[in-house]
Design a protein around this motif. Structure first.
Motif, PDB file in Angstrom:
ATOM      1  N   ARG A   1     -71.219  19.885 -43.914  1.00  0.00           N
ATOM      2  CA  ARG A   1     -70.430  20.551 -42.880  1.00  0.00           C
ATOM      3  C   ARG A   1     -70.942  22.114 -42.607  1.00  0.00           C
ATOM      4  NH1 ARG A   1     -64.135  18.318 -43.160  1.00  0.00           N
ATOM      5  NH2 ARG A   1     -64.869  16.191 -43.628  1.00  0.00           N
TER       6      ARG A   1
ATOM      7  N   GLY B   1     -80.363  17.271 -49.452  1.00  0.00           N
ATOM      8  CA  GLY B   1     -78.682  17.300 -49.470  1.00  0.00           C
ATOM      9  C   GLY B   1     -77.930  17.767 -50.728  1.00  0.00           C
TER      10      GLY B   1
ATOM     11  N   GLU C   1     -69.554  15.826 -47.647  1.00  0.00           N
ATOM     12  CA  GLU C   1     -70.752  16.101 -46.800  1.00  0.00           C
ATOM     13  C   GLU C   1     -70.389  17.371 -46.899  1.00  0.00           C
ATOM     14  OE1 GLU C   1     -67.936  14.986 -45.134  1.00  0.00           O
ATOM     15  OE2 GLU C   1     -68.432  12.513 -45.629  1.00  0.00           O
TER      16      GLU C   1
END
Length: 255
Positions: free
Chosen positions: A87, A135, A85
Protein backbone atom coordinates in the motif's frame (compact mmCIF):
# COMPACT_ATOMS: atom_id res chain seq x y z
CA UNK A 1 7.93 -6.90 32.12
CA UNK A 2 5.04 -4.48 31.58
CA UNK A 3 2.26 -5.79 29.34
CA UNK A 4 2.21 -3.75 26.12
CA UNK A 5 -1.03 -5.41 25.05
CA UNK A 6 -3.86 -6.71 27.22
CA UNK A 7 -6.95 -8.34 25.68
CA UNK A 8 -9.76 -8.96 28.15
CA UNK A 9 -12.82 -11.15 27.45
CA UNK A 10 -13.06 -10.04 23.81
CA UNK A 11 -15.87 -11.48 21.68
CA UNK A 12 -16.92 -10.38 18.20
CA UNK A 13 -20.08 -11.06 16.18
CA UNK A 14 -20.76 -10.01 12.60
CA UNK A 15 -24.39 -9.30 11.77
CA UNK A 16 -25.06 -10.51 8.24
CA UNK A 17 -28.39 -10.11 6.48
CA UNK A 18 -29.81 -13.48 7.51
CA UNK A 19 -27.65 -14.58 10.41
CA UNK A 20 -25.21 -13.62 13.12
CA UNK A 21 -21.69 -14.99 12.78
CA UNK A 22 -19.85 -15.42 16.08
CA UNK A 23 -16.22 -14.85 15.01
CA UNK A 24 -14.32 -14.48 18.30
CA UNK A 25 -15.27 -15.91 21.67
CA UNK A 26 -13.85 -14.80 25.01
CA UNK A 27 -10.30 -13.99 23.93
CA UNK A 28 -7.94 -13.27 26.82
CA UNK A 29 -4.32 -12.53 26.04
CA UNK A 30 -1.39 -10.61 27.51
CA UNK A 31 1.63 -9.61 25.42
CA UNK A 32 4.72 -8.30 27.19
CA UNK A 33 6.87 -5.41 26.08
CA UNK A 34 9.32 -6.56 23.40
CA UNK A 35 7.54 -9.86 22.78
CA UNK A 36 7.15 -11.33 19.29
CA UNK A 37 3.81 -13.11 19.15
CA UNK A 38 2.41 -15.05 16.21
CA UNK A 39 -1.24 -16.01 15.83
CA UNK A 40 -1.99 -19.08 13.73
CA UNK A 41 -5.12 -21.06 13.00
CA UNK A 42 -7.45 -22.27 10.24
CA UNK A 43 -9.20 -19.88 7.87
CA UNK A 44 -12.21 -18.29 9.53
CA UNK A 45 -10.87 -18.44 13.08
CA UNK A 46 -10.79 -14.64 13.39
CA UNK A 47 -7.02 -14.01 13.29
CA UNK A 48 -7.19 -10.94 11.06
CA UNK A 49 -10.35 -9.73 12.80
CA UNK A 50 -8.51 -9.82 16.14
CA UNK A 51 -5.63 -7.82 14.64
CA UNK A 52 -8.05 -5.17 13.37
CA UNK A 53 -9.64 -4.90 16.82
CA UNK A 54 -6.20 -4.33 18.36
CA UNK A 55 -5.49 -1.69 15.71
CA UNK A 56 -8.72 0.11 16.54
CA UNK A 57 -10.09 -0.34 13.01
CA UNK A 58 -13.23 -2.01 14.39
CA UNK A 59 -14.73 -0.97 17.73
CA UNK A 60 -17.90 -3.07 17.62
CA UNK A 61 -17.03 -5.89 20.05
CA UNK A 62 -17.48 -7.05 23.63
CA UNK A 63 -14.68 -6.83 26.19
CA UNK A 64 -11.78 -4.39 26.13
CA UNK A 65 -8.29 -4.03 24.69
CA UNK A 66 -5.52 -1.98 26.31
CA UNK A 67 -2.26 -0.98 24.61
CA UNK A 68 0.28 0.53 26.97
CA UNK A 69 -1.90 2.30 29.51
CA UNK A 70 -4.65 3.35 27.09
CA UNK A 71 -7.81 1.49 26.16
CA UNK A 72 -8.18 1.15 22.40
CA UNK A 73 -10.90 3.49 21.11
CA UNK A 74 -9.71 3.99 17.53
CA UNK A 75 -6.57 3.96 15.35
CA UNK A 76 -3.41 5.43 16.90
CA UNK A 77 0.21 6.06 15.98
CA UNK A 78 1.04 3.81 18.94
CA UNK A 79 -0.12 0.86 16.80
CA UNK A 80 1.59 0.41 13.46
CA UNK A 81 -0.14 -1.88 10.94
CA UNK A 82 1.45 -3.83 8.06
CA UNK A 83 -0.95 -5.29 5.49
CA UNK A 84 -0.31 -8.17 3.09
CA UNK A 85 -0.11 -5.59 0.30
CA UNK A 86 2.45 -2.84 0.86
CA UNK A 87 0.00 0.00 0.00
CA UNK A 88 2.72 2.48 -0.94
CA UNK A 89 1.88 5.72 -2.74
CA UNK A 90 3.09 5.16 -6.33
CA UNK A 91 3.81 8.86 -6.89
CA UNK A 92 6.15 9.14 -3.90
CA UNK A 93 9.75 8.01 -3.55
CA UNK A 94 10.90 5.53 -0.93
CA UNK A 95 11.98 8.23 1.50
CA UNK A 96 8.76 10.22 1.03
CA UNK A 97 6.60 7.10 1.44
CA UNK A 98 8.35 6.47 4.76
CA UNK A 99 8.06 10.09 5.90
CA UNK A 100 4.35 10.28 5.03
CA UNK A 101 2.94 13.65 6.08
CA UNK A 102 6.17 14.65 7.85
CA UNK A 103 8.59 16.98 6.11
CA UNK A 104 12.01 15.65 5.15
CA UNK A 105 13.27 19.23 5.56
CA UNK A 106 12.92 18.75 9.30
CA UNK A 107 16.31 17.52 10.54
CA UNK A 108 14.83 15.13 13.10
CA UNK A 109 12.52 13.52 10.52
CA UNK A 110 15.37 13.35 8.01
CA UNK A 111 17.57 11.49 10.47
CA UNK A 112 14.80 9.06 11.47
CA UNK A 113 14.01 8.27 7.83
CA UNK A 114 17.69 7.78 6.98
CA UNK A 115 18.16 5.51 10.00
CA UNK A 116 15.11 3.43 9.04
CA UNK A 117 16.28 3.11 5.44
CA UNK A 118 19.53 1.69 6.80
CA UNK A 119 17.65 -0.56 9.23
CA UNK A 120 15.61 -2.18 6.44
CA UNK A 121 18.65 -2.37 4.11
CA UNK A 122 17.41 0.00 1.41
CA UNK A 123 20.39 2.35 1.26
CA UNK A 124 20.73 3.63 -2.31
CA UNK A 125 17.00 3.35 -3.03
CA UNK A 126 15.91 6.57 -1.27
CA UNK A 127 14.84 8.24 -4.53
CA UNK A 128 13.31 5.13 -6.12
CA UNK A 129 9.59 4.85 -6.80
CA UNK A 130 7.47 1.79 -5.88
CA UNK A 131 7.31 0.67 -9.54
CA UNK A 132 11.10 0.33 -9.43
CA UNK A 133 11.07 -1.96 -6.37
CA UNK A 134 10.52 -5.66 -5.95
CA UNK A 135 7.66 -6.92 -3.75
CA UNK A 136 10.06 -7.65 -0.92
CA UNK A 137 11.64 -4.21 -1.10
CA UNK A 138 8.20 -2.59 -1.10
CA UNK A 139 7.29 -4.46 2.08
CA UNK A 140 10.50 -3.22 3.69
CA UNK A 141 9.41 0.34 2.91
CA UNK A 142 6.03 -0.41 4.50
CA UNK A 143 7.74 -1.74 7.63
CA UNK A 144 10.00 1.34 7.84
CA UNK A 145 6.97 3.62 7.41
CA UNK A 146 5.18 1.87 10.28
CA UNK A 147 8.25 2.14 12.52
CA UNK A 148 8.82 5.87 11.88
CA UNK A 149 6.41 6.96 14.58
CA UNK A 150 7.97 4.53 17.05
CA UNK A 151 4.77 2.53 17.77
CA UNK A 152 4.41 0.61 21.02
CA UNK A 153 3.26 -2.36 19.00
CA UNK A 154 3.59 -3.40 15.35
CA UNK A 155 0.72 -5.46 13.92
CA UNK A 156 1.45 -7.59 10.85
CA UNK A 157 -1.37 -9.22 8.87
CA UNK A 158 0.28 -11.94 6.75
CA UNK A 159 2.77 -9.41 5.37
CA UNK A 160 4.76 -11.98 3.37
CA UNK A 161 1.88 -14.14 2.16
CA UNK A 162 1.92 -12.84 -1.43
CA UNK A 163 5.70 -13.20 -1.88
CA UNK A 164 7.67 -16.06 -3.42
CA UNK A 165 9.36 -18.50 -1.05
CA UNK A 166 12.87 -17.06 -1.48
CA UNK A 167 11.78 -13.46 -0.88
CA UNK A 168 9.57 -14.50 2.04
CA UNK A 169 12.46 -16.31 3.72
CA UNK A 170 14.76 -13.31 3.16
CA UNK A 171 12.21 -10.91 4.66
CA UNK A 172 11.60 -13.17 7.65
CA UNK A 173 15.30 -12.90 8.44
CA UNK A 174 15.19 -9.14 7.90
CA UNK A 175 12.21 -8.81 10.26
CA UNK A 176 14.00 -10.76 12.99
CA UNK A 177 17.00 -8.46 12.56
CA UNK A 178 14.76 -5.36 12.81
CA UNK A 179 13.01 -6.78 15.88
CA UNK A 180 16.34 -7.59 17.53
CA UNK A 181 17.65 -4.06 16.96
CA UNK A 182 14.44 -2.12 17.63
CA UNK A 183 12.74 -4.28 20.31
CA UNK A 184 9.31 -3.21 19.10
CA UNK A 185 6.54 -5.50 20.34
CA UNK A 186 5.18 -7.42 17.36
CA UNK A 187 2.00 -9.40 16.72
CA UNK A 188 1.98 -11.39 13.48
CA UNK A 189 -0.97 -13.19 11.88
CA UNK A 190 0.16 -16.02 9.60
CA UNK A 191 -0.95 -19.28 7.99
CA UNK A 192 2.67 -20.44 7.80
CA UNK A 193 3.62 -22.73 10.70
CA UNK A 194 7.35 -22.56 9.94
CA UNK A 195 7.18 -18.76 9.78
CA UNK A 196 5.51 -18.62 13.20
CA UNK A 197 8.17 -20.85 14.77
CA UNK A 198 11.06 -19.13 12.98
CA UNK A 199 10.07 -15.63 14.09
CA UNK A 200 8.23 -15.83 17.37
CA UNK A 201 8.94 -15.99 21.05
CA UNK A 202 5.35 -17.24 21.45
CA UNK A 203 2.73 -18.80 19.16
CA UNK A 204 -1.01 -18.57 19.83
CA UNK A 205 -2.96 -21.41 18.19
CA UNK A 206 -6.61 -20.61 17.50
CA UNK A 207 -9.64 -22.80 16.93
CA UNK A 208 -12.45 -21.77 14.57
CA UNK A 209 -16.21 -21.20 14.60
CA UNK A 210 -16.06 -19.30 16.88
CA UNK A 211 -12.43 -18.29 17.20
CA UNK A 212 -10.96 -19.29 20.55
CA UNK A 213 -7.42 -19.57 21.87
CA UNK A 214 -6.61 -23.27 21.82
CA UNK A 215 -2.96 -23.19 22.88
CA UNK A 216 -0.22 -20.80 23.92
CA UNK A 217 3.19 -22.20 22.91
CA UNK A 218 6.43 -20.60 24.10
CA UNK A 219 9.17 -21.00 21.47
CA UNK A 220 12.31 -21.08 23.59
CA UNK A 221 14.78 -21.62 20.75
CA UNK A 222 17.82 -19.34 20.44
CA UNK A 223 18.15 -17.00 17.45
CA UNK A 224 19.09 -17.43 14.67
CA UNK A 225 16.93 -20.53 14.19
CA UNK A 226 17.40 -23.42 11.78
CA UNK A 227 14.27 -24.88 10.22
CA UNK A 228 15.99 -28.24 9.80
CA UNK A 229 16.98 -28.62 13.46
CA UNK A 230 15.42 -31.36 15.56
CA UNK A 231 14.05 -28.90 18.13
CA UNK A 232 12.45 -26.80 15.37
CA UNK A 233 10.73 -29.90 13.99
CA UNK A 234 9.52 -30.81 17.46
CA UNK A 235 7.79 -27.42 17.80
CA UNK A 236 6.22 -27.93 14.36
CA UNK A 237 4.78 -31.24 15.55
CA UNK A 238 3.47 -29.65 18.76
CA UNK A 239 1.64 -26.92 16.82
CA UNK A 240 0.27 -29.34 14.24
CA UNK A 241 -1.07 -31.51 17.05
CA UNK A 242 -2.82 -28.49 18.57
CA UNK A 243 -4.36 -27.84 15.17
CA UNK A 244 -5.60 -31.44 15.03
CA UNK A 245 -3.61 -32.03 11.86
CA UNK A 246 -1.39 -35.02 11.34
CA UNK A 247 1.79 -34.09 9.54
CA UNK A 248 0.78 -36.14 6.48
CA UNK A 249 -2.60 -34.35 6.33
CA UNK A 250 -1.25 -30.83 6.46
CA UNK A 251 -1.93 -29.67 2.87
CA UNK A 252 -3.88 -26.69 4.19
CA UNK A 253 -0.82 -25.35 5.99
CA UNK A 254 2.42 -23.85 4.80
CA UNK A 255 4.94 -26.14 6.44
Amino acid sequence: MIATLQINDVSKTFNNENEKVHVLDNINLSVKNGDFLSVIGPSGCGKSTLLKLIAGLDLDYEGNIVVGSQEVNGPSKERGFIFQEHRLFPWLTVEKNIAGNLSLKDSDTRKKVDDLISLVNLKGFEKAYPRQLSGGMSQRVAIARALLRNPEILLLDEPFGALDAFTRSHLQEALIDIWGKNKTTMVLVTHDIDEAIFLSSRVIVMDAKPGRIKANVTIDLPYPRRRTSKSFQEFRTVILNHLDHKAEDAEDWSI
